[in-house]
Motif scaffolding. Structure first.
Motif, PDB file in Angstrom:
ATOM      1  N   GLY A 181       0.816  -1.201   0.000  1.00  0.00           N
ATOM      2  CA  GLY A 181       0.000   0.000   0.000  1.00  0.00           C
ATOM      3  C   GLY A 181       0.851   1.253   0.000  1.00  0.00           C
ATOM      4  O   GLY A 181       1.732   1.418   0.834  1.00  0.00           O
ATOM      5  N   GLY A 182       0.585   2.145  -0.958  1.00  0.00           N
ATOM      6  CA  GLY A 182       1.383   3.354  -1.096  1.00  0.00           C
ATOM      7  C   GLY A 182       2.572   3.194  -2.016  1.00  0.00           C
ATOM      8  O   GLY A 182       3.274   4.168  -2.302  1.00  0.00           O
ATOM      9  N   SER A 183       2.836   1.964  -2.475  1.00  0.00           N
ATOM     10  CA  SER A 183       3.933   1.691  -3.420  1.00  0.00           C
ATOM     11  C   SER A 183       5.270   2.227  -2.905  1.00  0.00           C
ATOM     12  O   SER A 183       5.951   2.998  -3.583  1.00  0.00           O
ATOM     13  CB  SER A 183       3.613   2.281  -4.800  1.00  0.00           C
ATOM     14  OG  SER A 183       2.419   1.740  -5.314  1.00  0.00           O
ATOM     15  N   PHE A 184       5.641   1.803  -1.698  1.00  0.00           N
ATOM     16  CA  PHE A 184       6.901   2.241  -1.125  1.00  0.00           C
ATOM     17  C   PHE A 184       8.042   1.353  -1.603  1.00  0.00           C
ATOM     18  O   PHE A 184       7.911   0.117  -1.602  1.00  0.00           O
ATOM     19  CB  PHE A 184       6.825   2.236   0.401  1.00  0.00           C
ATOM     20  CG  PHE A 184       6.296   3.525   0.973  1.00  0.00           C
ATOM     21  CD1 PHE A 184       7.087   4.337   1.762  1.00  0.00           C
ATOM     22  CD2 PHE A 184       5.002   3.943   0.692  1.00  0.00           C
ATOM     23  CE1 PHE A 184       6.609   5.534   2.275  1.00  0.00           C
ATOM     24  CE2 PHE A 184       4.506   5.134   1.193  1.00  0.00           C
ATOM     25  CZ  PHE A 184       5.317   5.931   1.987  1.00  0.00           C
ATOM     26  N   PRO A 185       9.173   1.959  -2.005  1.00  0.00           N
ATOM     27  CA  PRO A 185      10.314   1.160  -2.449  1.00  0.00           C
ATOM     28  C   PRO A 185      10.872   0.339  -1.297  1.00  0.00           C
ATOM     29  O   PRO A 185      10.791   0.729  -0.129  1.00  0.00           O
ATOM     30  CB  PRO A 185      11.321   2.217  -2.927  1.00  0.00           C
ATOM     31  CG  PRO A 185      10.922   3.475  -2.234  1.00  0.00           C
ATOM     32  CD  PRO A 185       9.439   3.409  -2.053  1.00  0.00           C
ATOM     33  N   GLY A 186      11.438  -0.804  -1.630  1.00  0.00           N
ATOM     34  CA  GLY A 186      12.011  -1.689  -0.620  1.00  0.00           C
ATOM     35  C   GLY A 186      11.092  -2.826  -0.245  1.00  0.00           C
ATOM     36  O   GLY A 186      11.539  -3.834   0.298  1.00  0.00           O
ATOM     37  N   ILE A 187       9.787  -2.675  -0.516  1.00  0.00           N
ATOM     38  CA  ILE A 187       8.844  -3.758  -0.255  1.00  0.00           C
ATOM     39  C   ILE A 187       8.884  -4.710  -1.444  1.00  0.00           C
ATOM     40  O   ILE A 187       8.551  -4.353  -2.560  1.00  0.00           O
ATOM     41  CB  ILE A 187       7.415  -3.219  -0.057  1.00  0.00           C
ATOM     42  CG1 ILE A 187       7.372  -2.236   1.110  1.00  0.00           C
ATOM     43  CG2 ILE A 187       6.451  -4.366   0.168  1.00  0.00           C
ATOM     44  CD1 ILE A 187       7.690  -2.836   2.448  1.00  0.00           C
ATOM     45  N   ARG A 188       9.335  -5.914  -1.190  1.00  0.00           N
ATOM     46  CA  ARG A 188       9.474  -6.908  -2.253  1.00  0.00           C
ATOM     47  C   ARG A 188       9.159  -8.284  -1.686  1.00  0.00           C
ATOM     48  O   ARG A 188       8.925  -8.427  -0.482  1.00  0.00           O
ATOM     49  CB  ARG A 188      10.897  -6.869  -2.825  1.00  0.00           C
ATOM     50  CG  ARG A 188      11.976  -7.097  -1.771  1.00  0.00           C
ATOM     51  CD  ARG A 188      13.388  -6.986  -2.357  1.00  0.00           C
ATOM     52  NE  ARG A 188      13.744  -5.621  -2.676  1.00  0.00           N
ATOM     53  CZ  ARG A 188      14.363  -4.805  -1.818  1.00  0.00           C
ATOM     54  NH1 ARG A 188      14.638  -5.209  -0.583  1.00  0.00           N
ATOM     55  NH2 ARG A 188      14.681  -3.581  -2.170  1.00  0.00           N
ATOM     56  N   ASP A 189       9.123  -9.290  -2.530  1.00  0.00           N
ATOM     57  CA  ASP A 189       8.882 -10.648  -2.053  1.00  0.00           C
ATOM     58  C   ASP A 189       9.928 -11.013  -1.007  1.00  0.00           C
ATOM     59  O   ASP A 189      11.140 -10.850  -1.229  1.00  0.00           O
ATOM     60  CB  ASP A 189       8.957 -11.640  -3.215  1.00  0.00           C
ATOM     61  CG  ASP A 189       7.772 -11.524  -4.163  1.00  0.00           C
ATOM     62  OD1 ASP A 189       6.764 -10.912  -3.760  1.00  0.00           O
ATOM     63  OD2 ASP A 189       7.869 -12.037  -5.297  1.00  0.00           O
ATOM     64  N   GLY A 190       9.457 -11.476   0.124  1.00  0.00           N
ATOM     65  CA  GLY A 190      10.375 -11.868   1.183  1.00  0.00           C
ATOM     66  C   GLY A 190      10.692 -10.771   2.170  1.00  0.00           C
ATOM     67  O   GLY A 190      11.383 -11.020   3.173  1.00  0.00           O
ATOM     68  N   SER A 191      10.203  -9.540   1.921  1.00  0.00           N
ATOM     69  CA  SER A 191      10.502  -8.440   2.842  1.00  0.00           C
ATOM     70  C   SER A 191       9.812  -8.623   4.191  1.00  0.00           C
ATOM     71  O   SER A 191      10.360  -8.268   5.237  1.00  0.00           O
ATOM     72  CB  SER A 191      10.072  -7.096   2.241  1.00  0.00           C
ATOM     73  OG  SER A 191      10.819  -6.772   1.099  1.00  0.00           O
ATOM     74  N   VAL A 192       8.594  -9.155   4.157  1.00  0.00           N
ATOM     75  CA  VAL A 192       7.825  -9.291   5.398  1.00  0.00           C
ATOM     76  C   VAL A 192       8.381 -10.451   6.210  1.00  0.00           C
ATOM     77  O   VAL A 192       8.423 -11.592   5.750  1.00  0.00           O
ATOM     78  CB  VAL A 192       6.331  -9.516   5.097  1.00  0.00           C
ATOM     79  CG1 VAL A 192       5.558  -9.715   6.404  1.00  0.00           C
ATOM     80  CG2 VAL A 192       5.753  -8.353   4.319  1.00  0.00           C
ATOM     81  N   ILE A 193       8.815 -10.136   7.443  1.00  0.00           N
ATOM     82  CA  ILE A 193       9.364 -11.180   8.308  1.00  0.00           C
ATOM     83  C   ILE A 193       8.477 -11.463   9.517  1.00  0.00           C
ATOM     84  O   ILE A 193       8.703 -12.433  10.244  1.00  0.00           O
ATOM     85  CB  ILE A 193      10.776 -10.806   8.801  1.00  0.00           C
ATOM     86  CG1 ILE A 193      10.726  -9.512   9.621  1.00  0.00           C
ATOM     87  CG2 ILE A 193      11.745 -10.705   7.632  1.00  0.00           C
ATOM     88  CD1 ILE A 193      11.977  -9.260  10.422  1.00  0.00           C
ATOM     89  N   PHE A 194       7.475 -10.617   9.731  1.00  0.00           N
ATOM     90  CA  PHE A 194       6.570 -10.839  10.857  1.00  0.00           C
ATOM     91  C   PHE A 194       5.186 -10.317  10.506  1.00  0.00           C
ATOM     92  O   PHE A 194       5.044  -9.180  10.051  1.00  0.00           O
ATOM     93  CB  PHE A 194       7.080 -10.143  12.123  1.00  0.00           C
ATOM     94  CG  PHE A 194       6.125 -10.224  13.282  1.00  0.00           C
ATOM     95  CD1 PHE A 194       6.021 -11.397  14.016  1.00  0.00           C
ATOM     96  CD2 PHE A 194       5.313  -9.158  13.609  1.00  0.00           C
ATOM     97  CE1 PHE A 194       5.124 -11.493  15.075  1.00  0.00           C
ATOM     98  CE2 PHE A 194       4.417  -9.241  14.668  1.00  0.00           C
ATOM     99  CZ  PHE A 194       4.324 -10.408  15.402  1.00  0.00           C
ATOM    100  N   VAL A 195       4.179 -11.164  10.710  1.00  0.00           N
ATOM    101  CA  VAL A 195       2.787 -10.792  10.517  1.00  0.00           C
ATOM    102  C   VAL A 195       2.090 -10.954  11.857  1.00  0.00           C
ATOM    103  O   VAL A 195       1.912 -12.071  12.348  1.00  0.00           O
ATOM    104  CB  VAL A 195       2.103 -11.672   9.449  1.00  0.00           C
ATOM    105  CG1 VAL A 195       0.621 -11.322   9.340  1.00  0.00           C
ATOM    106  CG2 VAL A 195       2.801 -11.515   8.105  1.00  0.00           C
ATOM    107  N   GLY A 196       1.729  -9.833  12.469  1.00  0.00           N
ATOM    108  CA  GLY A 196       1.150  -9.873  13.809  1.00  0.00           C
ATOM    109  C   GLY A 196      -0.336 -10.140  13.803  1.00  0.00           C
ATOM    110  O   GLY A 196      -1.039  -9.740  12.878  1.00  0.00           O
TER     111      GLY A 196
END
Length: 652
Positions: A564-579
C-alpha cells in the motif's frame, strides 16, 4: 427479495403541493418521465452527526442529516432511487465496537444497515473497507440488509476462465423492476440494472482475511464481461456503482478506474466514490474524458458525493418512452451539502431525522461508553497540528508502541539483535477532512477514544526487513509530501495537495534532513520520476552515516507491508513478521504497561536550512495553542482562511 415501489414513486400528487418539482418532472409530458438517482458513498458507519474521537456532536456529517436531504430530494421528483456506493461498516469507533465488542450474533443488526433499511435504500455495492473485519463478519452484516448488495469483481476461488464464470461473493448485479410515472400521470414499467465494483487492491490491503478465500478481477474487465449479461435481461438503464475514484491513464488492475467504467458499452450512469471527493468538482479538471463542471465521464453522467454523508449526490435523468423501453434524453448532476461555511463557521443546512437516529441509538450509547474507557495517562499533550512540518507527538507514540511490540516479537528469533526502526504516518492532518480533523488529546487520562483518534484504521502490525539503502528510498518516497521550494522564495506553499498524509511516513530510529530545494524523487503514486533527485540528506543511525548494506527491521502495518502506497524496498520476502494484533491494540497495551507515557517528539527529522526562504501551510485553528511545544521548528501564525484553517508560516 421482494422490491416495492413505495418510495420509488415519490408521490408527486401527495407532496408536489408542498415542494416545487424539478423541471424534468414539472415539464414531462405523456411518454416522458423524470428519474432521480440519489447517491451516498463512503458513509463509514457515520449514522449520528457525532465525532466519537472528540466526543462531541457535529454538523458536517452523519446519515441522520443526509436523510433530511433524501426526503427533500424525493419530494422534488416523481420517481427516484436511493443507492449507496460502499464503505459502510468500518470507519469510526462504532464500527470497531460492533466488530470487536458487541458482534452481530443474536439478531444484532449492524447500525448502519438498520439505518439504511429504515431509509429504504434500493441497492448498494461493496467498498474496500467492507473487508477490514473479515468475510464472515461482512456476510453477517449483509444478511440484515433489506436491499440488494452487488459487486461484480470479487469472487470465491478458484476463479473461472472468464469473469462471467466466477462464483461471485455477492451477486454481480441486480435488476430493479419498478413502475414509473410519466408527465401525464400514467404508470409504465421500467427495469433498472445496478452493477457494482470494488478496487482489486483489497487482496493486498486485507490479505490476511481474503487470501485463499476470494480473488478479484480488474474492474474494467469485469464490467465488459458482466454488462452485456445485464443488458440481455431487458433493462432500460444500467447504473454502475463504482467504489473507485477517477484517474487516467488506464492501467490493468488500477484502483481508481471509474473513468474507464464509463467507457464500457451499455453503462448509462456512473456513481463513484472511494476518493472522498466531490464530483463534479475542480479537483478533477484537466483529465481527458472528464467534464469536471458538467459532471460527465466519457460523456456519461457521473457523481461522487464526498464522504460520511456530508453530501447527497444527485443525477437527474430526463427519460422518453421508446416503444416498450426508455431512453435518456437529458441529465443534470449536482451534490447537495448538509452544511455550509459562513465566515469560517459551520452552519447546518438540515436537522437530523429522528427515526434514523433511533435506528442506531442503542449502539451509539454503547459506543460512547466504549470510547470513554481510560487505559493510562500521558505526561504531555498528543496533537497532530504540525505533524506534516515537524516531528510530532501523535506519530511519536505510535512508533514507540510499534518498536516496543516488534522488539518483543523478535526475541529468540534469527532476527534478534537486528536494529528496529518504526514507520508511522499522521492520519488526521486536516486536508479534505477539514480544519477540525486533527488529533488533540490533552495531558492526563488516555481513553480508548484517544487511541482510536491516534490510529484511525484497524490495521495489523507487521515488520519488514530492509537495507539502509531501502530506508533511504522509503524516506525519499515520503518526502513527496512537499512541493519543491526555490531558495529565497517568500511564503511558498509547502504541502503537495495530491499527496495523502497517510503516505507521509516518519521513520523513527534514524535521523535525517529533508532538502526542499531538490525535486521529489517519487511522484504521489510512488513512481520513480527523477533518478538524480535526493531530498534525504544527513541520514544517520546512532550518530553515524547509515550503511546502505546494513539490515534493519521496520515496524509498520499490513497496508504498507503489503504494498500500500507503493513504497520502495517492499518486495517478495521483505515481510518477516505478521502480527495478529491491530496497531491500535498494540498502542493500548503499550499505554497500559507503561501506565504513564511520554510522547514528546525527539526532533529526529527536520528541513534543511534555506536562508531567506519561507513557506506556508494550513492546519487547524487550535494549533495556535501548541506552537511553543513544536520540536525543531518555529511556526508563525498568519491568518485564518475562509475555509476555517489556520495559515502558518515557517522560515527555513
Amino acid at each position: 427479495m421482494s422490491l416495492t415501489r413505495r418510495h420509488f414513486l415519490a408521490s408527486g400528487a401527495a407532496i408536489a403541493g408542498a415542494t416545487a418539482l424539478h423541471p424534468f418532472s414539472a415539464n414531462a409530458q405523456a411518454g416522458q418521465a423524470h428519474l432521480r438517482l440519489m447517491e451516498t458513498t463512503d458513509l463509514h458507519v457515520h449514522v449520528f452527526p457525532y465525532d466519537y474521537y472528540a466526543d462531541r456532536p457535529v454538523d458536517d456529517f452523519g446519515l441522520a442529516r443526509t436523510a433530511a436531504r433524501i426526503a427533500e430530494v424525493r419530494a422534488e421528483a416523481t420517481n427516484s432511487l436511493l443507492l449507496d456506493n460502499g464503505d459502510l461498516i468500518q470507519g469510526n469507533p462504532m464500527g470497531d465496537y460492533m466488530a470487536y465488542e458487541k458482534g452481530l450474533e443474536g439478531g444484532n443488526a449492524h447500525p448502519i444497515i438498520a439505518a439504511m433499511n429504515m431509509l429504504e435504500y434500493d441497492a448498494a455495492t461493496l467498498g474496500n473497507h467492507e473487508f477490514n473485519y473479515g468475510l464472515d463478519y461482512l456476510m453477517d452484516a449483509l444478511d440484515d440488509a433489506a436491499f440488494p448488495v452487488v459487486s461484480a469483481n470479487v469472487a470465491h476461488v478458484p476463479l473461472g476462465a472468464s469473469p462471467v464464470e466466477d462464483d461471485t461473493l455477492v451477486p454481480p448485479y441486480t435488476v430493479l423492476d419498478r413502475q414509473i410515472i410519466d408527465g401525464a400521470g400514467q404508470m409504465h414499467p421500467i427495469r433498472v440494472g445496478i452493477i457494482g465494483f470494488v478496487p482489486p487492491q483489497i487482496m493486498t490491503w486485507d490479505k490476511r482475511h481474503l487470501e485463499g478465500r476470494v480473488q478479484t478481477r480488474d474492474i474494467v474487465e469485469a464490467a465488459r464481461a458482466w454488462v452485456p449479461r445485464l443488458r440481455a435481461e431487458g433493462v432500460d438503464l444500467v447504473v454502475a456503482l463504482s467504489h473507485s475514484g477517477i484517474e487516467a491513464p488506464y492501467e490493468q488492475g488500477m484502483e481508481n478506474a471509474s473513468l474507464y467504467v464509463a467507457e464500457v458499452d451499455g453503462i448509462d450512469v456512473v456513481m463513484t466514490g472511494h476518493e472522498h471527493r466531490l464530483f463534479p468538482g475542480e479537483s478533477y479538471e484537466g483529465i481527458e474524458g472528464v467534464d469536471a463542471a458538467r459532471g460527465t465521464l466519457m460523456g456519461k453522467p457521473a457523481v461522487m458525493a464526498n464522504f460520511w454523508g456530508s453530501h447527497m449526490g444527485l443525477i437527474d435523468l430526463a427519460l422518453e418512452r421508446d416503444g416498450e423501453s426508455w431512453r435518456v434524453t437529458g441529465f443534470e448532476v449536482e451534490n447537495r451539502p448538509i452544511m455550509e461555511r459562513v465566515d469560517g463557521d459551520k452552519v447546518p443546512l438540515v436537522e437530523s431525522v429522528p427515526a434514523v437516529l433511533d435506528a442506531a441509538r442503542p449502539e451509539h450509547e454503547e459506543t460512547l461508553e466504549y470510547v470513554r474507557r481510560s487505559v493510562g495517562t500521558t505526561s504531555a499533550p498528543l496533537f497532530s497540528y504540525f505533524a506534516l512540518v515537524a516531528d510530532d507527538p501523535s506519530v511519536q507514540i505510535v512508533s514507540q508502541a510499534q518498536i516496543w511490540y516488534i522488539d518483543q516479537m523478535m526475541q529468540d528469533t534469527v532476527n534478534a539483535g537486528v536494529p528496529i526502526l518504526s514507520a508511522a504516518a499522521p492520519f488526521k492532518s486536516g486536508g479534505r477532512g477539514g480544519p477540525d480533523y486533527y488529533t488533540d488529546v490533552p495531558a492526563g487520562d488516555v481513553a480508548i477514544r484517544n487511541v482510536a483518534d491516534l490510529y484511525l484504521y484497524p490495521n495489523t502490525v507487521q515488520a519488514v526487513k530492509l537495507t539502509g539503502a531501502d530506508v533511504r528510498e522509503w524516506l525519499e518516497r515520503s518526502a513527496g509530501m512537499f512541493n519543491r521550494i526555490e531558495p529565497g522564495a517568500t511564503d511558498a506553499p509547502l504541502l503537495n495537495p495530491d499527496f495523502p498524509s497517510y503516505n507521509f511516513d516518519v521513520m523513527d530510529g534514524v535521523s535525517y534532513v529533508i532538502d526542499l530545494s531538490q525535486p521529489s524523487r517519487y511522484d504521489s503514486e510512488g513512481n520513480l520520476v527523477d533518478e538524480t533527485a535526493h531530498r534525504i540528506v544527513d541520514l544517520t543511525y546512532q550518530g553515524q552515516p547509515i550503511d546502505p548494506d546494513q539490515p534493519f527491521i521496520v515496524a509498520t502495518n499490513n497496508y504498507r507491508a503489503g504494498g500500500g502506497g507503493s513504497f520502495p524496498g517492499i518486495r517478495d520476502g521483505s515481510v518477516i513478521f505478521v502480527g495478529p494484533d491491530t496497531n491500535r491494540d498494540v498502542i493500548v497495551r503499550y499505554i497500559v504497561e507503561q501506565g504513564t507515557i511520554n510522547p514528546s517528539a525527539d526532533a529526529n527529522w527536520s528541513f534543511a536550512s534555506m536562508p531567506g526562504t519561507s513557506v506556508t501551510f494550513e492546519t487547524g485553528p487550535k494549533a495556535r495553542d501548541y506552537v511553543d511545544l513544536v520540536q525543531g521548528a518555529a511556526p508563525e501564525y498568519v491568518e485564518t482562511t475562509p475555509e476555517g484553517f489556520a495559515l502558518f508560516r515557517l522560515t527555513l
